[in-house]
Design an enzyme around this catalytic site. Sequence first.
Site, short mmCIF file in Angstrom:
data_model
loop_
_atom_site.label_atom_id
_atom_site.label_comp_id
_atom_site.label_asym_id
_atom_site.label_seq_id
_atom_site.Cartn_x
_atom_site.Cartn_y
_atom_site.Cartn_z
CG ASP A 235 49.64 50.66 34.50
OD1 ASP A 235 50.41 49.80 34.07
OD2 ASP A 235 48.71 51.14 33.83
CG HIS A 329 45.66 42.02 33.90
ND1 HIS A 329 45.53 41.96 32.54
CD2 HIS A 329 46.73 42.83 34.14
CE1 HIS A 329 46.46 42.73 31.98
NE2 HIS A 329 47.20 43.25 32.92
#
Length: 421
Positions: A235, A329
Amino acid sequence: MSAPDRIPDGEQSSQRGVGRRRFLGSLGLAGIGGAALGAGGTAGALSLANDGTTPLSTVGERTIAFHGPHQAGITDAQQARVDLRAYDLAPDTGRAALQRMLRGWTTLAERLTRGGWTDADAPVLGSGPSALTVTVAFGASLFDKVPELADRRPARMIPLPEFAGDELDPSRGEGDVLVQVCADDALVAAHAARMLGREASQAASVRWHMSGFTRSQGVHPDSAATQRNLMGQLDGTGNPRPDDEDFTDTVLVSAGGEPDWIHGGSYLVMRRIRMLLDTWEELGTGAQERVIGRRKDTGAPLSGGEERTEPDFDARGDDGIHLIAPDAHVRMAHPDTNLGTTMLRRGYSYDDGPREDGAPDAGLLFLAWQADPLNGFVPVQEQLSRGDALNRFVRHEASGQYAAPGGVAEDEYLGQRLLEG
Protein backbone atom coordinates in the site's frame (compact mmCIF):
# COMPACT_ATOMS: atom_id res chain seq x y z
CA MET A 1 5.56 37.40 9.09
CA SER A 2 7.42 34.56 7.38
CA ALA A 3 8.24 31.25 8.99
CA PRO A 4 11.91 30.24 9.13
CA ASP A 5 13.01 27.13 7.28
CA ARG A 6 12.55 23.91 9.19
CA ILE A 7 14.99 21.06 8.87
CA PRO A 8 14.47 20.09 5.21
CA ASP A 9 12.09 17.23 4.59
CA GLY A 10 14.98 15.22 3.24
CA GLU A 11 16.94 15.48 6.48
CA GLN A 12 16.31 14.90 10.14
CA SER A 13 18.16 15.45 13.36
CA SER A 14 18.61 13.26 16.39
CA GLN A 15 20.18 13.61 19.79
CA ARG A 16 23.29 12.05 18.30
CA GLY A 17 23.53 14.43 15.38
CA VAL A 18 22.06 15.00 11.99
CA GLY A 19 21.19 12.07 9.75
CA ARG A 20 19.83 11.94 6.25
CA ARG A 21 16.32 10.93 5.38
CA ARG A 22 14.85 10.37 1.99
CA PHE A 23 11.23 10.09 1.02
CA LEU A 24 9.80 7.12 -0.77
CA GLY A 25 6.47 7.47 -2.42
CA SER A 26 4.23 5.00 -0.87
CA LEU A 27 0.98 4.85 -2.41
CA GLY A 28 -0.56 5.37 -5.53
CA LEU A 29 -2.23 2.19 -5.06
CA ALA A 30 0.11 -0.53 -4.73
CA GLY A 31 -2.58 -2.45 -3.21
CA ILE A 32 -5.42 -0.70 -1.66
CA GLY A 33 -3.68 2.31 -2.61
CA GLY A 34 -4.62 5.55 -3.81
CA ALA A 35 -7.99 6.69 -3.44
CA ALA A 36 -9.23 3.41 -2.91
CA LEU A 37 -9.65 3.59 0.46
CA GLY A 38 -10.83 6.96 -0.12
CA ALA A 39 -9.43 8.40 -3.21
CA GLY A 40 -6.89 8.45 -5.84
CA GLY A 41 -4.29 6.03 -6.82
CA THR A 42 -1.93 8.81 -6.53
CA ALA A 43 -1.40 9.32 -3.00
CA GLY A 44 -0.11 7.08 -0.37
CA ALA A 45 1.70 6.70 2.80
CA LEU A 46 5.28 7.91 2.90
CA SER A 47 7.99 5.52 4.00
CA LEU A 48 10.80 6.70 6.27
CA ALA A 49 13.95 5.40 4.68
CA ASN A 50 17.68 5.47 5.34
CA ASP A 51 20.70 3.65 3.93
CA GLY A 52 19.77 0.46 5.73
CA THR A 53 17.65 -0.97 8.47
CA THR A 54 17.07 1.50 11.31
CA PRO A 55 18.57 0.08 14.51
CA LEU A 56 15.96 -0.20 17.20
CA SER A 57 18.14 1.79 19.58
CA THR A 58 17.85 4.89 17.40
CA VAL A 59 14.11 4.86 16.67
CA GLY A 60 13.25 7.02 19.65
CA GLU A 61 15.95 9.60 18.93
CA ARG A 62 14.53 11.05 15.74
CA THR A 63 13.26 14.63 15.96
CA ILE A 64 11.18 16.67 13.54
CA ALA A 65 11.22 20.42 14.08
CA PHE A 66 7.93 22.02 15.09
CA HIS A 67 8.65 25.40 13.45
CA GLY A 68 8.94 25.83 9.69
CA PRO A 69 7.35 27.13 6.49
CA HIS A 70 4.63 24.49 6.72
CA GLN A 71 3.42 22.39 9.61
CA ALA A 72 5.24 19.19 10.47
CA GLY A 73 3.36 15.96 9.90
CA ILE A 74 2.31 16.73 6.32
CA THR A 75 5.28 16.24 4.00
CA ASP A 76 7.51 14.57 6.59
CA ALA A 77 8.14 10.87 6.21
CA GLN A 78 5.38 8.87 7.86
CA GLN A 79 5.78 7.78 11.46
CA ALA A 80 4.57 4.43 12.81
CA ARG A 81 1.63 5.67 14.91
CA VAL A 82 -1.12 8.27 14.67
CA ASP A 83 -3.59 9.71 17.19
CA LEU A 84 -6.41 11.75 15.60
CA ARG A 85 -8.79 13.86 17.69
CA ALA A 86 -11.42 16.27 16.44
CA TYR A 87 -12.66 18.92 18.86
CA ASP A 88 -15.85 20.94 19.02
CA LEU A 89 -15.68 24.36 20.66
CA ALA A 90 -17.66 24.89 23.84
CA PRO A 91 -20.78 27.08 23.46
CA ASP A 92 -20.00 30.78 23.18
CA THR A 93 -16.28 30.15 22.70
CA GLY A 94 -15.01 33.15 20.76
CA ARG A 95 -11.81 34.28 19.17
CA ALA A 96 -10.07 35.11 22.47
CA ALA A 97 -10.67 31.67 23.99
CA LEU A 98 -9.59 29.99 20.76
CA GLN A 99 -6.40 32.06 20.79
CA ARG A 100 -5.62 30.95 24.34
CA MET A 101 -6.13 27.32 23.40
CA LEU A 102 -3.90 27.54 20.33
CA ARG A 103 -1.21 29.45 22.23
CA GLY A 104 -1.25 26.70 24.84
CA TRP A 105 -1.01 24.01 22.18
CA THR A 106 1.92 25.81 20.56
CA THR A 107 3.90 26.01 23.79
CA LEU A 108 3.16 22.39 24.59
CA ALA A 109 3.95 21.11 21.08
CA GLU A 110 7.26 22.98 20.99
CA ARG A 111 8.36 21.20 24.16
CA LEU A 112 6.99 17.74 23.45
CA THR A 113 8.27 17.47 19.88
CA ARG A 114 11.84 18.02 21.04
CA GLY A 115 11.45 15.45 23.82
CA GLY A 116 11.51 18.05 26.59
CA TRP A 117 9.79 15.82 29.12
CA THR A 118 9.04 17.09 32.65
CA ASP A 119 7.69 15.37 35.74
CA ALA A 120 4.21 15.86 34.25
CA ASP A 121 5.23 13.49 31.46
CA ALA A 122 5.73 10.43 33.65
CA PRO A 123 4.45 7.91 31.05
CA VAL A 124 7.23 8.83 28.61
CA LEU A 125 10.11 9.68 30.95
CA GLY A 126 13.24 8.04 29.56
CA SER A 127 11.84 7.99 26.04
CA GLY A 128 13.13 10.04 23.15
CA PRO A 129 10.99 12.39 21.01
CA SER A 130 10.33 9.51 18.57
CA ALA A 131 9.76 11.82 15.57
CA LEU A 132 6.71 13.33 17.30
CA THR A 133 4.72 15.84 15.24
CA VAL A 134 1.61 17.88 16.07
CA THR A 135 -0.49 19.11 13.13
CA VAL A 136 -3.57 21.31 13.57
CA ALA A 137 -6.32 21.93 11.00
CA PHE A 138 -9.70 23.66 11.07
CA GLY A 139 -13.08 22.31 10.00
CA ALA A 140 -15.70 24.30 8.11
CA SER A 141 -17.92 24.49 11.21
CA LEU A 142 -15.32 26.63 13.01
CA PHE A 143 -16.05 29.53 10.67
CA ASP A 144 -19.75 29.27 11.48
CA LYS A 145 -19.23 29.15 15.25
CA VAL A 146 -16.79 32.05 15.49
CA PRO A 147 -18.46 34.93 13.61
CA GLU A 148 -15.27 37.02 13.56
CA LEU A 149 -13.70 34.39 11.30
CA ALA A 150 -16.53 34.06 8.80
CA ASP A 151 -14.84 36.20 6.15
CA ARG A 152 -11.61 34.22 6.55
CA ARG A 153 -13.17 30.95 5.42
CA PRO A 154 -11.40 29.54 2.33
CA ALA A 155 -13.50 29.15 -0.79
CA ARG A 156 -12.52 25.48 -1.01
CA MET A 157 -13.92 24.78 2.47
CA ILE A 158 -17.28 23.46 1.29
CA PRO A 159 -18.89 20.19 2.42
CA LEU A 160 -17.73 17.08 0.61
CA PRO A 161 -20.48 15.63 -1.58
CA GLU A 162 -22.23 12.41 -0.64
CA PHE A 163 -20.61 9.56 -2.53
CA ALA A 164 -22.39 6.41 -3.70
CA GLY A 165 -22.15 3.69 -1.08
CA ASP A 166 -21.24 5.98 1.84
CA GLU A 167 -22.49 4.80 5.24
CA LEU A 168 -21.27 7.76 7.27
CA ASP A 169 -21.67 8.26 11.00
CA PRO A 170 -21.80 12.06 11.50
CA SER A 171 -20.63 11.75 15.10
CA ARG A 172 -17.30 10.32 13.92
CA GLY A 173 -16.59 12.93 11.25
CA GLU A 174 -16.01 16.64 10.75
CA GLY A 175 -15.38 18.79 13.87
CA ASP A 176 -14.26 22.38 14.50
CA VAL A 177 -10.56 21.63 15.03
CA LEU A 178 -8.55 18.52 14.16
CA VAL A 179 -5.28 17.53 15.82
CA GLN A 180 -3.09 14.91 14.16
CA VAL A 181 -0.39 13.57 16.47
CA CYS A 182 2.16 11.21 14.88
CA ALA A 183 5.19 9.47 16.39
CA ASP A 184 7.33 6.38 16.00
CA ASP A 185 6.21 5.22 19.45
CA ALA A 186 2.59 4.60 20.42
CA LEU A 187 3.09 5.72 24.03
CA VAL A 188 4.66 9.03 22.98
CA ALA A 189 1.83 9.72 20.52
CA ALA A 190 -0.90 8.84 23.02
CA HIS A 191 0.67 10.91 25.81
CA ALA A 192 1.14 13.98 23.61
CA ALA A 193 -2.46 13.77 22.39
CA ARG A 194 -3.76 13.47 25.94
CA MET A 195 -1.73 16.47 27.12
CA LEU A 196 -3.08 18.55 24.23
CA GLY A 197 -6.58 17.49 25.22
CA ARG A 198 -6.05 18.64 28.79
CA GLU A 199 -4.78 22.00 27.53
CA ALA A 200 -7.97 22.41 25.47
CA SER A 201 -10.46 21.29 28.12
CA GLN A 202 -11.74 24.79 28.98
CA ALA A 203 -12.47 25.74 25.37
CA ALA A 204 -13.34 22.52 23.56
CA SER A 205 -14.31 18.88 23.96
CA VAL A 206 -13.38 15.80 21.96
CA ARG A 207 -15.90 15.06 19.20
CA TRP A 208 -14.21 11.84 18.05
CA HIS A 209 -10.95 9.99 18.56
CA MET A 210 -9.22 7.44 16.31
CA SER A 211 -5.77 5.88 16.41
CA GLY A 212 -3.83 3.88 13.85
CA PHE A 213 -0.56 2.20 13.02
CA THR A 214 1.83 1.19 10.26
CA ARG A 215 4.84 -1.13 10.37
CA SER A 216 7.44 0.10 12.83
CA GLN A 217 10.98 0.87 11.76
CA GLY A 218 13.44 -1.94 12.37
CA VAL A 219 11.03 -4.88 12.07
CA HIS A 220 11.64 -5.41 8.34
CA PRO A 221 15.10 -6.09 6.88
CA ASP A 222 14.54 -3.42 4.22
CA SER A 223 13.58 -0.12 5.79
CA ALA A 224 12.64 1.21 2.35
CA ALA A 225 10.08 -1.53 1.70
CA THR A 226 6.52 -0.45 0.94
CA GLN A 227 4.07 -0.94 3.79
CA ARG A 228 1.27 -3.52 3.66
CA ASN A 229 -2.30 -2.84 4.71
CA LEU A 230 -4.62 -5.18 6.59
CA MET A 231 -5.74 -6.79 3.33
CA GLY A 232 -2.16 -7.90 2.83
CA GLN A 233 -1.59 -5.63 -0.16
CA LEU A 234 1.44 -3.43 -0.66
CA ASP A 235 0.00 0.00 0.00
CA GLY A 236 1.96 2.96 -1.24
CA THR A 237 3.70 2.69 -4.58
CA GLY A 238 2.66 5.75 -6.57
CA ASN A 239 2.63 8.54 -3.99
CA PRO A 240 3.94 11.87 -5.29
CA ARG A 241 7.53 12.38 -4.21
CA PRO A 242 9.24 15.48 -2.84
CA ASP A 243 11.60 15.59 -5.81
CA ASP A 244 8.70 15.69 -8.29
CA GLU A 245 8.57 19.03 -10.08
CA ASP A 246 4.95 19.64 -9.07
CA PHE A 247 5.12 18.18 -5.56
CA THR A 248 4.75 21.49 -3.73
CA ASP A 249 1.89 22.70 -5.92
CA THR A 250 0.13 19.35 -5.47
CA VAL A 251 0.30 19.29 -1.68
CA LEU A 252 0.70 22.85 -0.38
CA VAL A 253 -1.52 25.88 -0.94
CA SER A 254 0.25 28.68 -2.81
CA ALA A 255 -0.54 32.39 -2.79
CA GLY A 256 -3.44 33.56 -4.88
CA GLY A 257 -7.15 32.97 -4.48
CA GLU A 258 -6.96 31.81 -0.86
CA PRO A 259 -6.71 33.68 2.48
CA ASP A 260 -3.10 34.35 3.43
CA TRP A 261 -3.34 32.24 6.60
CA ILE A 262 -3.47 29.01 4.60
CA HIS A 263 -0.57 29.84 2.28
CA GLY A 264 2.01 27.12 2.85
CA GLY A 265 -0.71 25.00 4.43
CA SER A 266 -2.76 22.16 3.03
CA TYR A 267 -6.20 20.57 2.96
CA LEU A 268 -6.78 17.23 4.63
CA VAL A 269 -9.48 14.74 3.74
CA MET A 270 -10.07 12.06 6.37
CA ARG A 271 -12.05 8.90 5.66
CA ARG A 272 -12.52 5.98 8.04
CA ILE A 273 -12.78 2.94 5.76
CA ARG A 274 -13.71 -0.41 7.28
CA MET A 275 -12.39 -3.43 5.41
CA LEU A 276 -14.65 -6.47 5.17
CA LEU A 277 -11.73 -8.70 6.00
CA ASP A 278 -13.67 -11.91 6.54
CA THR A 279 -15.20 -11.62 3.06
CA TRP A 280 -11.90 -10.55 1.50
CA GLU A 281 -10.01 -13.46 3.02
CA GLU A 282 -12.49 -15.94 1.52
CA LEU A 283 -11.16 -14.99 -1.92
CA GLY A 284 -8.18 -16.79 -3.33
CA THR A 285 -5.01 -14.86 -4.07
CA GLY A 286 -5.78 -14.74 -7.78
CA ALA A 287 -9.23 -13.23 -7.22
CA GLN A 288 -7.80 -10.65 -4.81
CA GLU A 289 -5.19 -9.68 -7.39
CA ARG A 290 -7.86 -9.20 -10.07
CA VAL A 291 -9.80 -6.86 -7.76
CA ILE A 292 -6.71 -4.74 -7.15
CA GLY A 293 -4.94 -5.14 -10.49
CA ARG A 294 -1.60 -5.93 -8.87
CA ARG A 295 0.29 -9.01 -7.68
CA LYS A 296 -0.09 -9.53 -3.96
CA ASP A 297 3.48 -10.67 -3.33
CA THR A 298 5.45 -8.04 -5.25
CA GLY A 299 2.92 -5.28 -5.90
CA ALA A 300 3.71 -5.40 -9.62
CA PRO A 301 0.83 -4.55 -11.98
CA LEU A 302 -0.81 -7.58 -13.59
CA SER A 303 0.35 -6.23 -16.95
CA GLY A 304 3.91 -7.15 -15.91
CA GLY A 305 7.07 -5.65 -14.50
CA GLU A 306 8.00 -4.74 -10.95
CA GLU A 307 6.26 -2.86 -8.14
CA ARG A 308 6.93 0.60 -9.57
CA THR A 309 6.41 -0.34 -13.21
CA GLU A 310 3.61 1.77 -14.71
CA PRO A 311 0.50 -0.35 -15.39
CA ASP A 312 -0.26 -1.06 -19.04
CA PHE A 313 -4.03 -0.78 -19.19
CA ASP A 314 -4.14 -1.85 -22.84
CA ALA A 315 -2.31 -5.15 -22.27
CA ARG A 316 -4.33 -8.30 -22.98
CA GLY A 317 -3.73 -11.99 -22.42
CA ASP A 318 -3.76 -14.72 -25.05
CA ASP A 319 -7.54 -14.93 -24.60
CA GLY A 320 -7.90 -11.26 -25.56
CA ILE A 321 -9.06 -10.23 -22.07
CA HIS A 322 -7.46 -7.21 -20.39
CA LEU A 323 -4.78 -8.28 -17.91
CA ILE A 324 -5.93 -5.42 -15.66
CA ALA A 325 -9.73 -5.59 -15.46
CA PRO A 326 -11.80 -2.52 -16.41
CA ASP A 327 -13.01 -2.19 -12.79
CA ALA A 328 -9.71 -3.06 -11.09
CA HIS A 329 -8.80 -0.65 -8.35
CA VAL A 330 -5.45 0.30 -9.84
CA ARG A 331 -7.15 1.32 -13.09
CA MET A 332 -10.02 3.24 -11.46
CA ALA A 333 -7.72 5.20 -9.14
CA HIS A 334 -4.76 5.80 -11.44
CA PRO A 335 -3.89 9.41 -12.42
CA ASP A 336 -4.15 8.47 -16.10
CA THR A 337 -7.86 7.80 -15.66
CA ASN A 338 -8.40 10.81 -13.40
CA LEU A 339 -6.97 13.69 -15.45
CA GLY A 340 -3.61 13.36 -13.70
CA THR A 341 -5.06 14.01 -10.25
CA THR A 342 -2.70 13.32 -7.35
CA MET A 343 -2.68 13.76 -3.59
CA LEU A 344 -0.34 12.88 -0.74
CA ARG A 345 -1.67 10.01 1.37
CA ARG A 346 -0.41 9.27 4.87
CA GLY A 347 -2.92 6.57 5.78
CA TYR A 348 -2.86 4.29 8.83
CA SER A 349 -4.40 0.92 9.58
CA TYR A 350 -6.73 0.58 12.56
CA ASP A 351 -8.17 -2.38 14.46
CA ASP A 352 -10.83 -1.74 17.09
CA GLY A 353 -11.69 -5.37 17.77
CA PRO A 354 -14.87 -7.23 16.83
CA ARG A 355 -18.18 -5.54 16.09
CA GLU A 356 -21.44 -6.70 17.64
CA ASP A 357 -21.94 -9.04 14.70
CA GLY A 358 -18.53 -10.59 15.32
CA ALA A 359 -16.94 -9.14 12.19
CA PRO A 360 -13.67 -7.23 12.62
CA ASP A 361 -13.92 -3.46 13.01
CA ALA A 362 -10.66 -2.83 11.20
CA GLY A 363 -9.46 -1.03 8.12
CA LEU A 364 -7.83 2.19 7.00
CA LEU A 365 -7.73 5.73 8.33
CA PHE A 366 -7.40 7.42 4.96
CA LEU A 367 -5.55 10.74 5.29
CA ALA A 368 -4.93 12.68 2.07
CA TRP A 369 -3.14 16.03 1.98
CA GLN A 370 -3.63 18.22 -1.08
CA ALA A 371 -3.73 21.84 -2.26
CA ASP A 372 -7.18 21.52 -3.83
CA PRO A 373 -9.56 18.77 -2.65
CA LEU A 374 -12.36 19.90 -4.97
CA ASN A 375 -10.18 19.03 -7.96
CA GLY A 376 -8.22 16.28 -6.19
CA PHE A 377 -10.04 13.95 -3.84
CA VAL A 378 -13.60 14.66 -4.95
CA PRO A 379 -13.50 13.67 -8.65
CA VAL A 380 -11.36 10.61 -7.93
CA GLN A 381 -13.66 9.37 -5.18
CA GLU A 382 -16.70 9.99 -7.36
CA GLN A 383 -15.23 7.69 -10.00
CA LEU A 384 -14.23 5.05 -7.47
CA SER A 385 -17.64 5.06 -5.80
CA ARG A 386 -19.34 4.32 -9.13
CA GLY A 387 -17.30 1.36 -10.34
CA ASP A 388 -14.29 0.22 -8.27
CA ALA A 389 -14.24 -3.56 -7.80
CA LEU A 390 -12.88 -2.96 -4.32
CA ASN A 391 -16.17 -1.40 -3.20
CA ARG A 392 -17.54 -4.87 -2.44
CA PHE A 393 -14.96 -5.26 0.30
CA VAL A 394 -14.89 -1.85 2.04
CA ARG A 395 -17.31 0.51 3.78
CA HIS A 396 -16.75 4.26 4.13
CA GLU A 397 -18.03 5.03 7.65
CA ALA A 398 -16.69 8.48 8.58
CA SER A 399 -15.51 11.55 6.70
CA GLY A 400 -14.12 15.02 7.25
CA GLN A 401 -12.36 17.86 5.49
CA TYR A 402 -10.01 20.31 7.21
CA ALA A 403 -7.78 23.28 6.34
CA ALA A 404 -4.33 23.28 7.92
CA PRO A 405 -2.75 26.75 8.22
CA GLY A 406 0.79 27.40 7.08
CA GLY A 407 3.82 26.78 9.28
CA VAL A 408 4.57 28.39 12.61
CA ALA A 409 7.44 30.87 12.93
CA GLU A 410 9.49 31.04 16.13
CA ASP A 411 7.49 34.04 17.39
CA GLU A 412 4.06 32.77 16.29
CA TYR A 413 1.40 30.44 17.63
CA LEU A 414 -0.66 27.93 15.66
CA GLY A 415 -3.27 29.62 13.51
CA GLN A 416 -2.12 33.13 14.44
CA ARG A 417 -2.49 34.47 10.90
CA LEU A 418 -6.09 33.26 10.84
CA LEU A 419 -7.04 34.72 14.19
CA GLU A 420 -5.15 37.99 13.89
CA GLY A 421 -5.16 38.57 10.13
